[in-house]
Write a protein that holds these residues in place. Structure first.
Motif, PDB file in Angstrom:
ATOM      1  N   PHE A   1       0.883  -1.169   0.000  1.00 32.70           N
ATOM      2  CA  PHE A   1       0.000   0.000   0.000  1.00 32.70           C
ATOM      3  C   PHE A   1       0.911   1.206   0.000  1.00 32.70           C
ATOM      4  O   PHE A   1       1.545   1.499   1.020  1.00 32.70           O
ATOM      5  CB  PHE A   1      -0.904   0.014   1.227  1.00 32.70           C
TER       6      PHE A   1
ATOM      7  N   VAL B   1       2.860  -4.833   2.781  1.00 40.26           N
ATOM      8  CA  VAL B   1       1.942  -5.479   3.721  1.00 40.26           C
ATOM      9  C   VAL B   1       2.039  -6.999   3.605  1.00 40.26           C
ATOM     10  O   VAL B   1       1.881  -7.729   4.587  1.00 40.26           O
ATOM     11  CB  VAL B   1       0.505  -4.990   3.459  1.00 40.26           C
TER      12      VAL B   1
ATOM     13  N   SER C   1      -0.026 -11.500  14.733  1.00 38.76           N
ATOM     14  CA  SER C   1      -0.436 -10.315  15.475  1.00 38.76           C
ATOM     15  C   SER C   1      -1.149  -9.318  14.576  1.00 38.76           C
ATOM     16  O   SER C   1      -1.151  -9.452  13.353  1.00 38.76           O
ATOM     17  CB  SER C   1       0.776  -9.667  16.143  1.00 38.76           C
ATOM     18  N   SER C   2      -1.720  -8.325  15.204  1.00 39.36           N
ATOM     19  CA  SER C   2      -2.471  -7.306  14.486  1.00 39.36           C
ATOM     20  C   SER C   2      -1.564  -6.579  13.495  1.00 39.36           C
ATOM     21  O   SER C   2      -0.435  -6.226  13.831  1.00 39.36           O
ATOM     22  CB  SER C   2      -3.048  -6.322  15.493  1.00 39.36           C
ATOM     23  N   GLY C   3      -2.072  -6.395  12.272  1.00 34.52           N
ATOM     24  CA  GLY C   3      -1.292  -5.682  11.273  1.00 34.52           C
ATOM     25  C   GLY C   3      -0.292  -6.549  10.536  1.00 34.52           C
ATOM     26  O   GLY C   3       0.513  -6.048   9.755  1.00 34.52           O
ATOM     27  N   SER C   4      -0.348  -7.869  10.731  1.00 38.33           N
ATOM     28  CA  SER C   4       0.626  -8.733  10.071  1.00 38.33           C
ATOM     29  C   SER C   4       0.233  -9.065   8.635  1.00 38.33           C
ATOM     30  O   SER C   4       1.001  -9.689   7.911  1.00 38.33           O
ATOM     31  CB  SER C   4       0.824 -10.013  10.879  1.00 38.33           C
ATOM     32  N   GLY C   5      -0.962  -8.656   8.217  1.00 36.50           N
ATOM     33  CA  GLY C   5      -1.347  -8.836   6.818  1.00 36.50           C
ATOM     34  C   GLY C   5      -2.316  -9.972   6.557  1.00 36.50           C
ATOM     35  O   GLY C   5      -2.563 -10.337   5.405  1.00 36.50           O
ATOM     36  N   LYS C   6      -2.926 -10.506   7.591  1.00 31.97           N
ATOM     37  CA  LYS C   6      -3.828 -11.654   7.419  1.00 31.97           C
ATOM     38  C   LYS C   6      -5.071 -11.285   6.612  1.00 31.97           C
ATOM     39  O   LYS C   6      -5.453 -11.986   5.671  1.00 31.97           O
ATOM     40  CB  LYS C   6      -4.253 -12.194   8.797  1.00 31.97           C
ATOM     41  N   THR C   7      -5.686 -10.159   7.008  1.00 34.97           N
ATOM     42  CA  THR C   7      -6.879  -9.719   6.281  1.00 34.97           C
ATOM     43  C   THR C   7      -6.533  -9.413   4.824  1.00 34.97           C
ATOM     44  O   THR C   7      -7.260  -9.813   3.910  1.00 34.97           O
ATOM     45  CB  THR C   7      -7.481  -8.466   6.946  1.00 34.97           C
ATOM     46  N   THR C   8      -5.419  -8.743   4.640  1.00 40.03           N
ATOM     47  CA  THR C   8      -5.011  -8.395   3.279  1.00 40.03           C
ATOM     48  C   THR C   8      -4.832  -9.651   2.430  1.00 40.03           C
ATOM     49  O   THR C   8      -5.231  -9.682   1.263  1.00 40.03           O
ATOM     50  CB  THR C   8      -3.706  -7.580   3.321  1.00 40.03           C
TER      51      THR C   8
ATOM     52  N   GLU D   1     -11.285 -13.672  10.997  1.00 43.27           N
ATOM     53  CA  GLU D   1     -11.609 -13.491  12.422  1.00 43.27           C
ATOM     54  C   GLU D   1     -13.113 -13.503  12.661  1.00 43.27           C
ATOM     55  O   GLU D   1     -13.692 -12.502  13.099  1.00 43.27           O
ATOM     56  CB  GLU D   1     -11.005 -12.180  12.936  1.00 43.27           C
TER      57      GLU D   1
ATOM     58  N   HIS E   1      -7.877 -15.563  16.128  1.00 53.04           N
ATOM     59  CA  HIS E   1      -7.079 -15.368  17.329  1.00 53.04           C
ATOM     60  C   HIS E   1      -7.405 -16.438  18.368  1.00 53.04           C
ATOM     61  O   HIS E   1      -6.861 -16.414  19.471  1.00 53.04           O
ATOM     62  CB  HIS E   1      -7.332 -13.969  17.928  1.00 53.04           C
TER      63      HIS E   1
END
Ligand SMILES: Nc1ncnc2c1ncn2[C@@H]1O[C@H](COP(=O)(O)OP(=O)(O)OP(=O)(O)O)[C@@H](O)[C@H]1O
Ligand SMILES: [Mg+2]
Lengths: 218, 261
Positions: B13, B18, B37-44, B181, B213
């Motif tokens: 991005f 990401v 962890s949060s922000g590690s790119g899973k959703t992306t 999640e 999680h």
């Protein structure tokens, strides 16, 4: 006298109603198109729409009406609006449609952007086309959001129709005013107010009904 | 052959990377859990699989068919995007149910729209619609929502909404169902009912990718586990082995931090 005033006002009301109805008829779809235009990724179009909205919202509707009615005659040398009542009403509807479309476009845009991106994405991952997403997912949620601000604008439109008097269209306010001018009567003015109140009252009921009909979801 | 092969997917991005060269494969009928962890790119990553984001690099292959390859010309990538999307299903963290439709309508909407493109739709309209509705009812029934078919989303609890969303994703019979999640937006007492449904799907050998999680759940239900950090896959393998005996220091740190709450 009361009867002849009533008749006269009803005649004016008809014109007022025509301006109101046709303006809505044209301004609603045009407003939606302008809303899309103001959100497009194609920058020249977006800027064009934004400038248009700025000009139209930034100048008085009365001025726009005068320009649209008299402008063509002065620039082209001949009046494109026929000189009769129908021509005046047409010119009014054109000016009002452009003006209201710009206001509507801002409301529509807010309504569309207010629908969470997740709704569109949910449609996308379900293989829906862009238009299916708009018509089956976004549209109704947008409508629900825009009904309150729209009802405000539409009620304002009812009263703005009285601006048509400036180009001598014989609408409701003109009709009431003419009795003061010719006979020195003031009560027809109040009577005229009652006509507007009834008109707006019916619209208010209608909008309340629509809001209630859309109450089944959040 | 693996049903899904993800090769060297990268996504930026602007100037932030990401995802960096993410590769993994998935066997048909197996469940993959992704933790990190949060922000590690899973959703992306899930969004890339569902074509909600376009990777800058890499390829996505389903059943041997290359659905996406960053080196393909843009036109080629866009072609048949809708059909390509149908290989994947997506369950969002925030449900994203359509508020103006009942639970059943949410489930049947997309299938109904797809059916309209069938050549025999006009002739067999009635039977097709009946079939679709029957299918929708079966799915909601399977989710334990038989008595909630005509409820609107706002009349349902979060757990019920998420189960409707799962039924909606299943309705189009995707090859691979992705969960982002699915229980994170739920009150703790409601996560159980959703996890139970997902567990049921795993038992039926539904091919799934689950970002979660819920460590115990991931360890229990998945056949393979990936730990992501900062856009890269740090470790992947057998869930019990990765969680109980992580090989990588970063995985160990994450799990310790996680265990401490
Ligand atoms: N549209 C975007 N534009 C810019 N940056 C983005 C965008 N989407 C995500 N990011 C960034 O990408 C990184 C990864 O985000 P992502 O949502 O994939 O993480 P995640 O692993 O799902 O985290 P979480 O566990 O909090 O859901 C984050 O640093 C985020 O800020
Ligand atoms: Mg996420």
């Amino acid at each position: 006298m009361f009867w002849s005033v009533t008749q006269s006002l009803l005649g004016g009301l008809l014109t007022t109603f025509q301006i109101f109805l046709f303006t809505l008829l044209f301004a609603l779809p045009l407003g939606l198109i302008l809303a899309f235009g103001s959100m497009t990724r194609f920058k020249p179009l977006r800027c064009l729409v934004q400038v248009l909205v700025w000009i139209i919202r930034g100048t008085p509707l009365m001025l726009q009406l005068i320009i649209i009615f008299y402008g063509p005659g002065l620039w082209l040398g001949h009046n494109i609006w026929s000189g009769n009542e129908a021509g005046r009403i047409t010119a009014t509807v054109v000016a009002f449609s452009i003006n209201y479309a710009c206001y509507f476009s801002v409301i529509f845009r807010g309504g569309i952007e207010g629908v969470p991106a997740g709704q569109r994405e949910a449609g996308q991952v379900l293989g829906m086309t862009k238009s299916q997403i708009f018509f089956k997912v976004t549209l109704l949620q947008m409508v629900k959001r825009v009904v309150p601000p729209m009802s405000n604008e539409i009620i304002t439109l009812v009263k703005d129709t009285s601006l048509a008097r400036i180009i001598a269209a014989y609408e409701l306010t003109f009709a009431g005013y003419s009795f003061m001018k010719s006979n020195g009567l003031t009560w027809p003015l109040f009577y005229t107010g009652v006509f507007y109140l009834l008109f707006v009252g019916i619209l208010t009921l209608l909008f309340n009904h629509i809001e209630r009909r859309l109450d089944y979801f959040r | 052959m693996a049903i899904l092969e993800v090769n060297d997917i990268s996504k930026n991005f602007g100037s932030t990377t990401v995802l960096h060269k993410v590769s993994f494969s998935l066997e048909e009928g197996s469940a993959l859990a992704i933790i990190g962890s949060s922000g590690s790119g899973k959703t992306t990553l899930l969004r890339c699989l569902n074509f909600l984001e376009r990777p800058d690099n890499g390829s996505i292959v389903v059943r041997g068919e290359t659905l996406f390859d960053a080196s393909m010309p843009f036109k080629e990538q866009e072609k048949g995007l809708r059909t390509k999307r149908l290989h994947f299903g997506m369950v969002f963290q925030s449900f994203n149910l359509f508020p103006q439709y009942t639970a059943l309508e949410n489930v049947t909407l997309a299938e109904g729209l797809l059916a309209k493109e069938r050549e025999d739709y006009k002739q067999n309209k009635k039977t097709i619609c009946e079939q679709i509705e029957k299918h929708g009812r079966e799915l909601l029934d399977q989710m334990g929502l038989a008595d909630r078919m005509t409820h609107y989303p706002h009349q349902l609890s979060g757990g019920q909404q998420q189960r409707v969303a799962i039924a909606r994703a299943l309705a189009l019979k995707p090859d691979i169902l992705c969960f982002d999640e699915p229980t994170s937006a739920l009150d703790p007492e409601l996560t159980g009912e959703v996890l139970k449904v997902i567990r049921g799907l795993a038992e039926q050998r539904t091919t799934m990718i689950i970002v979660t999680h819920e460590m115990a759940f991931a360890r229990d239900v998945s056949d393979k586990l990936i730990f992501m950090d900062d856009g890269v896959i740090v470790e992947q393998g057998d869930p019990k082995q990765v969680i109980d005996h992580p090989r990588e220091e970063r995985t160990r740190q994450f799990l310790t931090r996680y265990a401490q709450g």
